[in-house]
Write an enzyme that holds these catalytic residues in place. Structure first.
Site, mmCIF file in Angstrom:
data_model
loop_
_atom_site.group_PDB
_atom_site.id
_atom_site.type_symbol
_atom_site.label_atom_id
_atom_site.label_comp_id
_atom_site.label_asym_id
_atom_site.label_seq_id
_atom_site.Cartn_x
_atom_site.Cartn_y
_atom_site.Cartn_z
ATOM 1 N N GLY A 188 40.823 41.421 36.283
ATOM 2 C CA GLY A 188 40.340 40.298 37.378
ATOM 3 C C GLY A 188 41.626 39.646 37.236
ATOM 4 O O GLY A 188 42.866 39.819 36.446
ATOM 5 N N ILE A 190 43.056 36.821 36.832
ATOM 6 C CA ILE A 190 44.530 35.072 35.685
ATOM 7 C C ILE A 190 44.153 36.260 34.531
ATOM 8 O O ILE A 190 44.534 35.764 33.804
ATOM 9 C CB ILE A 190 43.479 34.051 35.185
ATOM 10 C CG1 ILE A 190 42.004 34.435 34.901
ATOM 11 C CG2 ILE A 190 43.716 33.638 36.416
ATOM 12 C CD1 ILE A 190 41.382 33.213 34.529
ATOM 13 N N LYS A 191 43.827 37.987 34.259
ATOM 14 C CA LYS A 191 43.965 38.499 32.883
ATOM 15 C C LYS A 191 44.881 39.019 32.679
ATOM 16 O O LYS A 191 45.742 38.740 33.454
ATOM 17 C CB LYS A 191 42.639 40.098 33.445
ATOM 18 C CG LYS A 191 40.995 39.733 33.443
ATOM 19 C CD LYS A 191 40.527 38.479 31.926
ATOM 20 C CE LYS A 191 39.422 38.866 32.274
ATOM 21 N NZ LYS A 191 38.919 37.522 32.971
ATOM 22 N N ASN A 192 45.230 39.480 30.911
ATOM 23 C CA ASN A 192 46.567 39.526 30.980
ATOM 24 C C ASN A 192 47.325 40.665 31.524
ATOM 25 O O ASN A 192 48.588 40.361 31.996
ATOM 26 C CB ASN A 192 46.409 40.070 29.156
ATOM 27 C CG ASN A 192 45.460 39.395 28.306
ATOM 28 O OD1 ASN A 192 45.947 38.130 28.599
ATOM 29 N ND2 ASN A 192 45.361 39.726 27.131
ATOM 30 N N LEU A 193 46.216 42.180 32.700
ATOM 31 C CA LEU A 193 47.112 42.473 33.167
ATOM 32 C C LEU A 193 45.794 42.618 35.215
ATOM 33 O O LEU A 193 44.615 42.900 34.590
ATOM 34 C CB LEU A 193 46.713 44.009 32.754
ATOM 35 C CG LEU A 193 47.606 45.020 33.923
ATOM 36 C CD1 LEU A 193 48.357 46.010 32.586
ATOM 37 C CD2 LEU A 193 46.366 45.690 35.055
#
Length: 376
Positions: A188, A190-193
């Site tokens: 999503g 704001i996720k790490n990737l």
């Protein structure tokens, strides 16, 4: 000292782009193939190679990944899934969408994750799956109860939405399919990737991968390329429309090519917070096992949380609370059970601004404001 109105501290989290994402999306737009395409399949192969697993099934969101993973594992009506209450509502909604019932479990207040003992305490004769949530990117170790779970035919479906890039022992999170674990990631905003929007399933077997691919595309097993070249296609079973678009996959491929930067930035930022927070009376940092994690957030337990939260918000500092307990939500009232540790912990936790655009100076600013707010 910098102004508190700076965007870096106004936001609790933020997407982080490396610069090539727009060009990658433009290339897909020019191709005219915006849905699931060879770009999506290339992303699947590249993520699988990164994780050192045979296959990854890309889908439209982390919630879709959890839903399809449960269905692929045969979880459905009348089944029970053990899940921590302290998680985003998506974890629980995926269980309900599969026709199963959530069975809420307690957490360890130091990690905000379930433990082997809290899982065992929540089991019932109807339990068919356990969904540990890898809060903040920290791997959840259930090896002490794995034989018992396997012996009872209970599947482990990891909600690793926040844990892409983290390690469990000497393997990446997601690389334990051979041990009977299904892992789900979120890609999503704001996720790490990030893919802008997206998710992924790491299946345990080729058969499970095939089932997940059928489920994500309305029960149609032929690829888009095969359907284009044919006069017909077959709908073999129930399915949903959960594919990852080529536009999202293009963003993800660019992100993955630069993921080593995120693997360095996020742990460094978390350690900077850890050092700056040391010695503040009334504030305790939630441990993410930073030596083996790519941290998704930085969460503290704060005495007088609500007043401190309001104080920092009034200064333009983007603190948040992740998450209000699900067993207290009206939508999940039928499955309420008392969870005193979760309730007490949830009343204390606060997420500090945490994203790769932040600098050490930003951390110093936030912690200074936190120190003042706690003192007041």
């Amino acid at each position: 000292m910098k102004s508190p109105s700076r965007p870096a501290v106004q936001r609790n989290a933020s997407p982080y782009l490396h610069g090539g994402e727009a060009a990658a999306v433009a290339q897909v737009l020019e191709s005219g193939q915006y849905g699931h395409s060879d770009v999506t399949e290339a992303f699947e192969r590249e993520v699988a190679a990164y994780l050192d697993v045979p296959e990854v099934v890309a889908v439209e969101s982390g919630t879709a990944a959890l839903h399809l993973a449960l269905l692929a594992a045969g979880i459905g009506n009348g089944d029970e899934v053990v899940v921590p209450s302290l998680t985003f509502a998506a974890s629980v909604q995926a269980i309900v969408a599969a026709g199963a019932r959530p069975r809420f479990a307690e957490i360890d207040p130091d990690t905000l994750c379930v433990t082997g003992s809290s899982v065992l305490d929540a089991l019932t004769p109807d339990t068919r799956a356990v969904m540990p949530v890898l809060y903040g990117g920290r791997a959840v170790d259930l090896t002490d109860v794995a034989p018992l779970l396997a012996g009872r035919g209970i599947t482990v479906v990891e909600d690793a939405a926040q844990a892409f890039g983290s390690w469990h022992g000497d393997r990446k999170v997601g690389a334990f399919g051979a041990s009977g674990t299904l892992t789900c990631f979120s890609f999503g905003p704001i996720k790490n990737l990030t893919c802008g929007q997206g998710g992924g399933i790491v299946p345990r077997t080729p058969e499970e991968a095939d089932k997940a691919r059928g489920l994500r595309m309305l029960g149609i097993r032929q690829s888009q390329a095969d359907r284009i070249r044919s006069t017909t296609y077959s709908v073999d079973a129930f399915g949903l429309r959960y594919p990852m678009s080529a536009l999202n996959a293009a963003i993800g491929r660019t992100q993955l090519a630069h993921f080593d930067q995120i693997e360095a930035k996020r742990p460094h930022l978390w350690r900077t917070y850890r050092d700056a927070l040391a010695g503040i009376d009334g504030v305790a940092l939630v441990d993410v096992d930073v030596e083996r994690s790519v941290p998704f957030n930085c969460v503290v337990r704060v005495r007088g949380r609500d007043a401190v939260f309001a104080d920092l918000q009034s200064r333009g500092i983007g603190v948040g609370v992740h998450y209000p307990p699900n067993h207290l939500q009206a939508a999940f009232a039928p499955w309420h059970r008392p969870l005193p540790v979760t309730e007490q912990t949830a009343a204390q936790i606060m997420s500090l601004p945490f994203h790769p655009e932040m600098t050490e100076q930003d951390v110093t600013f936030v912690v200074h404001a936190l120190r003042q707010a706690v003192a007041r």
